[in-house]
Scaffold this motif. Structure first.
Motif, short mmCIF file in Angstrom:
data_model
loop_
_atom_site.label_atom_id
_atom_site.label_comp_id
_atom_site.label_asym_id
_atom_site.label_seq_id
_atom_site.Cartn_x
_atom_site.Cartn_y
_atom_site.Cartn_z
N GLY A 199 0.84 -1.20 0.00
CA GLY A 199 0.00 0.00 0.00
C GLY A 199 0.87 1.24 0.00
N ASN A 212 -3.20 6.63 5.05
CA ASN A 212 -3.57 6.29 3.67
C ASN A 212 -2.88 5.01 3.20
OD1 ASN A 212 -5.21 8.49 3.62
ND2 ASN A 212 -3.90 9.74 2.32
N THR A 215 -4.93 2.11 4.34
CA THR A 215 -6.12 1.97 3.49
C THR A 215 -5.76 1.29 2.17
OG1 THR A 215 -7.09 3.98 4.42
CG2 THR A 215 -7.96 3.24 2.31
N ALA A 216 -4.63 1.71 1.58
CA ALA A 216 -4.20 1.14 0.30
C ALA A 216 -3.83 -0.33 0.44
CB ALA A 216 -3.00 1.94 -0.23
N GLU A 219 -6.83 -2.63 0.68
CA GLU A 219 -7.40 -2.87 -0.65
C GLU A 219 -6.55 -3.87 -1.42
OE1 GLU A 219 -10.42 -2.66 -3.22
OE2 GLU A 219 -10.34 -1.52 -1.35
N PHE A 227 -1.71 -1.00 -4.30
CA PHE A 227 -2.65 0.09 -4.48
C PHE A 227 -2.03 1.39 -3.95
CE2 PHE A 227 -5.76 -3.10 -5.29
CZ PHE A 227 -6.79 -2.47 -5.98
N PHE A 229 -3.26 5.20 -2.32
CA PHE A 229 -4.33 6.05 -1.81
C PHE A 229 -3.76 7.45 -1.69
CE2 PHE A 229 -7.53 7.63 1.21
CZ PHE A 229 -8.69 7.15 0.62
N LEU A 235 -8.36 6.40 -4.90
CA LEU A 235 -7.75 5.07 -4.82
C LEU A 235 -7.34 4.64 -6.22
CD1 LEU A 235 -7.19 2.63 -2.89
CD2 LEU A 235 -9.41 1.75 -3.61
N ASN A 249 -12.47 10.36 -5.14
CA ASN A 249 -12.87 10.57 -3.75
C ASN A 249 -14.39 10.62 -3.56
OD1 ASN A 249 -12.58 11.20 -0.99
ND2 ASN A 249 -12.86 13.36 -1.44
N ILE A 252 -15.69 7.21 -3.25
CA ILE A 252 -15.05 6.31 -2.29
C ILE A 252 -15.99 5.93 -1.16
CG2 ILE A 252 -13.31 6.22 -0.46
CD1 ILE A 252 -12.02 5.62 -3.00
#
Length: 337
Positions: A199, A212, A215-216, A219, A227, A229, A235, A249, A252
């Motif tokens: 990520g 972030n 979050t990436a 995913e 990924f 973010f 994303l 965004n 999202i």
């Protein structure tokens, strides 16, 4: 006026003379071709622009078809002078130029600031049971080796769950080919005997970049190896894939909520929404979904079951055929977006 040409009209291919320009201005266009063309300029077309303009001017001059060039592109002035072609360089006032330069410097400054935003790289084994101290140590070592081989200075550290490195957006462009591929993933595949998920988190500050990156990587665990973010909440991914896309965004929140409720990835939800728009129908079978996603029937069935559990799909009817076998279930999807 038919022997006076304007250099910026040449790429438009709708006439090059002063008369052509005046006729264009008298037309009832909602948006002038000049405006449309300039907004769609690409880097590659800009590179060939000067050559195209110069070649056409020289052709017309050698045919004795022109008397003077009204010039907007300063780069071609030396060439006009070399061939003794009369021209007028219609430059604006010094005040205008000063304002243009200030605006340009401001844009450069913004771009420079963006290129130096912090990026957190978050790497761990895709199988959580493999995230042992030894394996995290290996990931840290090889990630550091990769960054060093690309002459990227980074601050490496590790925790109980992943290996992390801090780089900049400029470095990110370099190692992802401008957010398309993940060269780090390819490198780690060669040096590790287990798969990893990566990520990349871009932030306005380090705390945002860290958040972030998590979050990436979440995913990446669900639908692909890598990924990104961004600081704008977009994303991007999965990298190294023909299915790489940008989920902006504004989409999202809704998509992320559906993904969470269905235990699926946001990219999977985005792709299904695209399929529904493409087919102009919210009715789908397992075979339909498998075909559109280019995945196995088993995986398509799992996705539909998850959507059903999340409350976004329901079986409305079944289809039968002359071929022996179970009836095909037809699902109605409704994401309320």
């Amino acid at each position: 006026m038919n022997r006076v040409i304007l250099d910026f009209m040449i790429p438009l291919e709708i006439g090059v003379t002063a008369n052509d320009y005046l006729n264009l201005m008298d037309s009832d266009y909602e948006q002038y071709p000049i405006d449309i063309w300039s907004k769609n300029l690409s880097k590659d077309s800009i590179k060939t622009l000067e050559t195209q303009i110069v070649n056409e001017i020289l052709r017309l001059w050698n045919m004795d078809a022109i008397d003077i060039v009204l010039c907007q592109y300063s780069n071609i002035v030396p060439i006009l002078e070399k061939h003794n072609i009369p021209y007028e360089y219609a430059i604006e006032t010094p005040v205008f130029l000063e304002n243009v330069v200030k605006k340009f410097m401001y844009l450069i400054s913004l771009d420079h600031m963006h290129e130096n935003l912090p990026v957190m790289i978050n790497v761990a084994a895709s199988d959580n049971t493999l995230n042992t101290d030894k394996n995290i140590e290996l990931i840290t070592k090889h990630t550091n080796d990769f960054l060093s081989s690309n002459m990227i200075n980074s601050a490496m550290h590790k925790n109980n769950a992943s290996a992390c490195a801090v780089i900049t957006v400029d470095n990110l462009h370099q190692i992802t080919n401008n957010e398309q591929n993940c060269n780090l993933s390819v490198y780690l595949d060669k040096h590790l005997d287990f798969e990893v998920s990566i990520g990349y988190g871009i932030g306005l500050n380090l705390d945002m970049a860290i958040k972030n990156s998590h979050t990436a990587r979440r995913e990446a665990l669900l639908s692909g190896k890598s990924f990104i973010f961004t600081e704008k909440g977009n994303l991007i991914g999965p990298l190294n894939s023909k299915a790489c896309m940008v989920i902006e965004n504004h989409a999202i929140y809704d998509i992320g909520k559906i993904a969470k409720n269905s235990s699926l990835s946001a990219v999977t939800i985005k792709r299904i929404i695209s399929i529904l728009k493409l087919t102009n129908s919210n009715m789908v079978t397992t075979q339909d979904l498998s075909s559109h996603l280019k995945s196995t029937v088993r995986n398509a069935n799992r996705i539909l079951k998850n959507l059903e559990k999340g409350g976004y799909a329901k079986i409305t009817c079944t289809q039968t055929s002359n071929i022996k076998g179970r009836p095909t279930k037809v699902y109605e999807l409704n994401f309320h977006i």
